[in-house]
Design a protein around this motif. Structure first.
Motif, PDB file in Angstrom:
ATOM      1  N   ASN A   1       0.804  -1.220   0.000  1.00 26.50           N
ATOM      2  CA  ASN A   1       0.000   0.000   0.000  1.00 26.50           C
ATOM      3  C   ASN A   1       0.838   1.271   0.000  1.00 26.50           C
ATOM      4  OD1 ASN A   1      -2.516  -1.217  -0.042  1.00 26.50           O
ATOM      5  ND2 ASN A   1      -2.606  -1.450   2.165  1.00 26.50           N
TER       6      ASN A   1
ATOM      7  N   LEU B   1       0.472   2.388  -5.170  1.00 23.08           N
ATOM      8  CA  LEU B   1      -0.795   3.067  -5.450  1.00 23.08           C
ATOM      9  C   LEU B   1      -0.704   3.899  -6.729  1.00 23.08           C
ATOM     10  CD1 LEU B   1      -1.784   4.152  -1.829  1.00 23.08           C
ATOM     11  CD2 LEU B   1      -2.651   2.208  -3.138  1.00 23.08           C
TER      12      LEU B   1
ATOM     13  N   GLU C   1      -8.849   6.237  -8.371  1.00 23.72           N
ATOM     14  CA  GLU C   1      -8.400   6.460  -6.994  1.00 23.72           C
ATOM     15  C   GLU C   1      -9.355   5.849  -5.980  1.00 23.72           C
ATOM     16  OE1 GLU C   1      -6.900  10.063  -4.033  1.00 23.72           O
ATOM     17  OE2 GLU C   1      -7.690  10.532  -6.020  1.00 23.72           O
TER      18      GLU C   1
ATOM     19  N   ASN D   1      -8.319   3.036  -3.193  1.00 25.49           N
ATOM     20  CA  ASN D   1      -8.463   3.254  -1.755  1.00 25.49           C
ATOM     21  C   ASN D   1      -9.471   2.298  -1.124  1.00 25.49           C
ATOM     22  OD1 ASN D   1      -6.676   5.333  -2.163  1.00 25.49           O
ATOM     23  ND2 ASN D   1      -8.178   6.965  -1.927  1.00 25.49           N
TER      24      ASN D   1
ATOM     25  N   TYR E   1      -6.463  -0.877  -1.126  1.00 23.86           N
ATOM     26  CA  TYR E   1      -5.858  -0.493   0.151  1.00 23.86           C
ATOM     27  C   TYR E   1      -6.569  -1.176   1.319  1.00 23.86           C
ATOM     28  CZ  TYR E   1      -3.465   2.348   3.620  1.00 23.86           C
ATOM     29  OH  TYR E   1      -2.682   2.746   4.681  1.00 23.86           O
TER      30      TYR E   1
ATOM     31  N   PHE F   1      -6.693   6.555   5.575  1.00 20.83           N
ATOM     32  CA  PHE F   1      -7.449   6.062   4.430  1.00 20.83           C
ATOM     33  C   PHE F   1      -8.859   5.608   4.816  1.00 20.83           C
ATOM     34  CE2 PHE F   1      -3.408   6.196   2.368  1.00 20.83           C
ATOM     35  CZ  PHE F   1      -3.675   6.260   1.012  1.00 20.83           C
TER      36      PHE F   1
END
Length: 214
Positions: free
Chosen positions: A109, A114, A125, A129, A133, A179
């Motif tokens: 991560n 990313l 994105e 996320n 992630y 996050f």
């Protein structure tokens, strides 16, 4: 001693904590990762990996990789707080917890990964996320919670004194919370994180408290 640092780097965050716990000071040189200063010829001459942190000791010794830096500081400053326990079983447990974070959770991560997911694989994105992630945080933290809850923890991850395991844990939880990850399934990890943040050595190392914070 000089530390090449970036405020949002988890690995550099670890070394800031370690230096604080040991009461050691280091001149700071900032490498802006989002501006890709780590890829400059000047910095690659310092660290061929193009990563932070890098530690340059007073005698010119250069140490890269945060885990190696922490062990180097333990060995070269034995009269300061030790990040690894004195006994073999304790050292093994602390290293295992630390490596579960630094080798298994964090690399999946980090900023490079990313960015690549977006630039080369066209993953938006939000998907990076919410999907990537958070998936790897859930996978990694689930196992880590079991490791921390095995009976070896005290106030901190291993007993009642901070170790390398705590130094790795706090930056990882910080980023997971940044996050928006739900951390309620990891009560042992969160209790230890709270205990760490009661200590100035950890709070002073927080990203938002750094001179290069944006």
């Amino acid at each position: 001693m000089k530390l090449y640092d970036y405020w949002r780097s988890s690995a550099a965050f670890r070394i800031r904590i370690a230096l604080n716990l040991k009461g050691l000071e280091a001149e700071r040189e900032y490498v802006h990762l989002r501006r890709k200063e780590q890829s400059s010829d000047a910095y690659l001459a310092v660290n061929p990996q193009g990563l932070v942190p890098t530690l340059i000791d007073d005698d010119g010794t250069k140490v890269i990789q945060s885990m190696a830096i922490m062990e180097y500081l333990d060995e070269t400053h034995p009269d300061t707080l030790r990040l690894l326990p004195d006994d073999a079983k304790g050292r093994t447990r602390v290293r295992a917890i630390s490596q579960a974070i630094a080798c298994d959770i964090h690399p999946l991560n980090n900023l490079r990964v990313l960015r690549l997911l977006g630039s080369d694989f066209d993953i938006e994105e939000e998907s990076r996320n919410e999907g990537w992630y958070k998936h790897w945080i859930s996978e990694g933290m689930g196992g880590l919670e079991g490791m921390l809850a095995d009976g070896g923890a005290g106030r901190f991850a291993h007993g009642d004194s901070p170790t390398m395991a705590d130094v790795c844990l706090v930056p990882q939880i910080y980023n997971a919370q940044r996050f928006g990850c739900d951390m309620s399934s990891y009560p042992t990890a969160m209790r230890i994180n709270d205990a760490c943040l009661d200590e100035a050595a950890f709070r002073d190392a927080l990203p938002e408290n750094q001179p290069d914070a944006e």
